[in-house]
Design a protein around this motif. Structure first.
Motif, mmCIF file in Angstrom:
data_model
loop_
_atom_site.group_PDB
_atom_site.id
_atom_site.type_symbol
_atom_site.label_atom_id
_atom_site.label_comp_id
_atom_site.label_asym_id
_atom_site.label_seq_id
_atom_site.Cartn_x
_atom_site.Cartn_y
_atom_site.Cartn_z
ATOM 1 N N ARG A 16 0.828 -1.277 0.035
ATOM 2 C CA ARG A 16 0.068 -0.229 0.127
ATOM 3 C C ARG A 16 0.859 1.251 0.234
ATOM 4 N NH1 ARG A 16 -5.302 0.452 3.745
ATOM 5 N NH2 ARG A 16 -5.698 2.868 2.714
ATOM 6 N N ASP A 17 2.002 1.279 0.752
ATOM 7 C CA ASP A 17 2.748 2.500 0.922
ATOM 8 C C ASP A 17 3.485 2.730 -0.646
ATOM 9 O OD1 ASP A 17 4.337 4.355 2.089
ATOM 10 O OD2 ASP A 17 6.093 3.368 1.288
ATOM 11 N N ARG A 18 3.625 2.154 -1.186
ATOM 12 C CA ARG A 18 4.745 2.052 -1.871
ATOM 13 C C ARG A 18 3.817 2.007 -3.503
ATOM 14 N NH1 ARG A 18 7.867 1.856 0.418
ATOM 15 N NH2 ARG A 18 10.300 1.217 0.744
ATOM 16 N N ARG A 19 2.160 1.604 -3.423
ATOM 17 C CA ARG A 19 1.181 2.306 -4.309
ATOM 18 C C ARG A 19 0.972 3.627 -3.916
ATOM 19 N NH1 ARG A 19 -4.053 2.489 -3.522
ATOM 20 N NH2 ARG A 19 -3.991 0.831 -1.553
ATOM 21 N N PRO A 24 -0.267 8.571 -10.731
ATOM 22 C CA PRO A 24 -1.381 7.787 -11.425
ATOM 23 C C PRO A 24 -0.618 8.424 -13.553
ATOM 24 C CG PRO A 24 -2.219 8.403 -9.299
ATOM 25 C CD PRO A 24 -1.028 9.383 -9.802
ATOM 26 N N ALA A 25 -0.112 9.950 -13.416
ATOM 27 C CA ALA A 25 -0.345 10.881 -14.676
ATOM 28 C C ALA A 25 0.878 9.838 -14.991
ATOM 29 C CB ALA A 25 0.020 12.003 -14.314
ATOM 30 N N SER A 26 1.290 9.547 -15.097
ATOM 31 C CA SER A 26 3.142 8.992 -15.628
ATOM 32 C C SER A 26 2.538 7.471 -15.954
ATOM 33 C CB SER A 26 4.104 9.008 -14.383
ATOM 34 O OG SER A 26 4.838 9.718 -13.735
ATOM 35 N N PHE A 27 1.580 6.908 -15.554
ATOM 36 C CA PHE A 27 1.366 5.925 -16.049
ATOM 37 C C PHE A 27 0.009 6.039 -17.197
ATOM 38 C CE2 PHE A 27 3.670 5.074 -12.092
ATOM 39 C CZ PHE A 27 4.084 4.486 -13.303
ATOM 40 N N GLY A 28 -0.233 7.366 -17.563
ATOM 41 C CA GLY A 28 -1.755 7.387 -18.126
ATOM 42 C C GLY A 28 -3.363 7.303 -17.439
ATOM 43 N N PHE A 29 -3.145 7.059 -16.361
ATOM 44 C CA PHE A 29 -4.064 7.488 -15.933
ATOM 45 C C PHE A 29 -4.509 8.249 -14.942
ATOM 46 C CE2 PHE A 29 -1.856 2.398 -14.773
ATOM 47 C CZ PHE A 29 -3.049 2.006 -15.104
ATOM 48 N N GLY A 30 -5.403 8.445 -15.322
ATOM 49 C CA GLY A 30 -6.370 9.904 -15.017
ATOM 50 C C GLY A 30 -7.732 9.850 -14.003
ATOM 51 N N GLY A 31 -8.599 11.006 -13.806
ATOM 52 C CA GLY A 31 -9.470 10.633 -13.370
ATOM 53 C C GLY A 31 -9.245 11.594 -12.258
ATOM 54 N N ARG A 32 -10.293 12.081 -11.155
ATOM 55 C CA ARG A 32 -10.204 12.724 -9.757
ATOM 56 C C ARG A 32 -9.806 11.928 -8.845
ATOM 57 N NH1 ARG A 32 -12.367 17.158 -9.136
ATOM 58 N NH2 ARG A 32 -12.388 17.955 -6.332
ATOM 59 N N ARG A 33 -9.511 11.971 -7.966
ATOM 60 C CA ARG A 33 -8.593 11.002 -6.589
ATOM 61 C C ARG A 33 -8.506 11.474 -5.387
ATOM 62 N NH1 ARG A 33 -5.673 6.743 -9.166
ATOM 63 N NH2 ARG A 33 -5.513 6.995 -11.560
ATOM 64 N N ARG A 34 -9.416 10.556 -4.319
ATOM 65 C CA ARG A 34 -9.532 11.012 -2.918
ATOM 66 C C ARG A 34 -7.747 10.734 -2.267
ATOM 67 N NH1 ARG A 34 -14.178 7.817 -0.633
ATOM 68 N NH2 ARG A 34 -13.325 6.246 -2.138
ATOM 69 N N THR A 35 -7.422 9.626 -2.143
ATOM 70 C CA THR A 35 -6.178 9.586 -1.975
ATOM 71 C C THR A 35 -4.922 9.673 -3.867
ATOM 72 O OG1 THR A 35 -6.422 7.331 -2.341
ATOM 73 C CG2 THR A 35 -6.694 7.801 -0.427
ATOM 74 N N PRO A 36 -3.936 9.966 -2.716
ATOM 75 C CA PRO A 36 -2.069 9.832 -3.313
ATOM 76 C C PRO A 36 -2.098 8.244 -4.238
ATOM 77 C CG PRO A 36 -1.513 9.795 -1.454
ATOM 78 C CD PRO A 36 -3.066 9.775 -1.275
ATOM 79 N N GLY A 37 -1.496 8.236 -5.530
ATOM 80 C CA GLY A 37 -1.060 6.912 -5.654
ATOM 81 C C GLY A 37 -2.217 6.169 -6.931
ATOM 82 N N LEU A 38 -2.036 5.396 -7.237
ATOM 83 C CA LEU A 38 -2.539 4.382 -7.979
ATOM 84 C C LEU A 38 -3.262 4.142 -7.486
ATOM 85 C CD1 LEU A 38 -0.069 2.372 -10.516
ATOM 86 C CD2 LEU A 38 -0.702 4.250 -10.977
ATOM 87 N N ARG A 39 -5.032 2.928 -8.128
ATOM 88 C CA ARG A 39 -5.946 2.578 -7.292
ATOM 89 C C ARG A 39 -5.363 1.067 -7.067
ATOM 90 N NH1 ARG A 39 -9.275 5.655 -10.908
ATOM 91 N NH2 ARG A 39 -9.990 7.562 -9.346
#
Length: 282
Positions: A16-19, A24-39
């Motif tokens: 979870r820490d590494r995630r 997200p933007a560096s990997f082409g993942f967009g959208g609004r996020r409540r928490t940092p990092g990838l889902r």
């Protein structure tokens, strides 16, 4: 699915820490996020595993993952080599299998460690016993590696194919047996299967003695011991040797020799002094 974890484990907390550290933007993942990092589902996608299985891993459910899953997670999370090893230790209680890659050099800092031992021959060797760094004392007492071609800077090749190295060993046969057994253990531990096959095939063709020793299948620990050299001008020199692990580089070992007796210490000092004065052959 909720991002919370009811009973986090060390493995789940690490994942979870590494995630959370990934952009997200560096990997082409967009959208609004409540928490940092990838889902979680994005990490699962990058690692090519099911989102449910990844969620269970973060929550400490589902049992231990396989080595293959851990490798895919390490790639998906872009873990460094130490982080990948830590991931395996958390999940399986052991480090990952070694993937051997032959190093060609050492850091300047490690070279300075060798150079700080002016009267103790010291070398850095790989898991397949290629010598990739040395100090001046080693060139004077052991072999001047700088004058050898890259492929010749190998302890086994020197022991079995170099007449000067062979003649310098006070008890060549036992030294050769020990070197073969220690080489077998080091190379296997580092996962250097292809490299082992190449040098074994080569030396078996060249040296019947090597072929005979290799067929014995002996394995030797390589930690410390004694070595006796016969120098053509300075006589018998008895040396103690110790092997030290290089932190963060399990594929490397530092081999340091020290005179074992006062008489040998005197002979080493005379040899080094003569070389520095230019009064003896290098």
């Amino acid at each position: 699915m909720s991002e919370s974890s009811s009973t986090p484990t060390p493995l789940g907390a690490f994942l979870r820490d590494r995630r959370a550290r990934m952009d997200p933007a560096s990997f082409g993942f967009g959208g609004r996020r409540r928490t940092p990092g990838l889902r979680r589902e994005e990490v699962a996608q990058r690692a090519n595993i099911s989102p449910t299985w990844y969620t269970w891993l973060e929550q400490g459910r589902g049992g231990a993952p396989s080595s293959d899953v851990l490798d895919r997670l390490a790639n998906g999370l872009m873990l460094t080599a130490p982080e990948r090893e830590h991931l395996f230790l958390l999940a399986l209680g052991r480090p990952p299998a070694m993937k051997y890659s032959r190093p060609d050099h050492v850091t300047p800092r490690l070279q300075r460690v060798l150079d700080a031992l002016p009267t103790s021959p010291a070398i850095i060797k790989t898991a397949t016993w290629d010598v990739i760094a040395w100090n001046t004392a080693a060139t004077r007492l052991l072999t001047d590696y700088s004058k050898l071609r890259r492929e010749e800077r190998n302890v086994l090749r020197l022991i079995f194919t170099n007449s000067v190295t062979r003649a310098a060993q006070d008890d060549w046969w036992n030294i050769a047996r020990y070197v073969v057994g220690a080489f077998r253990a080091d190379a296997a531990r580092a996962g250097a299967g292809a490299e082992i096959n190449a040098i074994v095939d080569e030396l078996s063709r060249i040296s019947p003695e090597f072929e005979s020793l290799w067929r014995e299948n002996d394995v030797a620990a390589h930690a410390d011991g004694m070595k006796r050299l016969r120098h053509p001008e300075h006589g018998l020199i008895e040396l103690e040797f110790s092997v030290f692990a290089v932190e963060g580089r399990p594929d490397l070992g530092m081999l340091v020799y020290n005179p074992a007796t006062p008489d040998s210490a005197r002979r080493v000092a005379e040899l080094l002094s003569a070389q520095n004065d230019g009064s003896a052959n290098p």
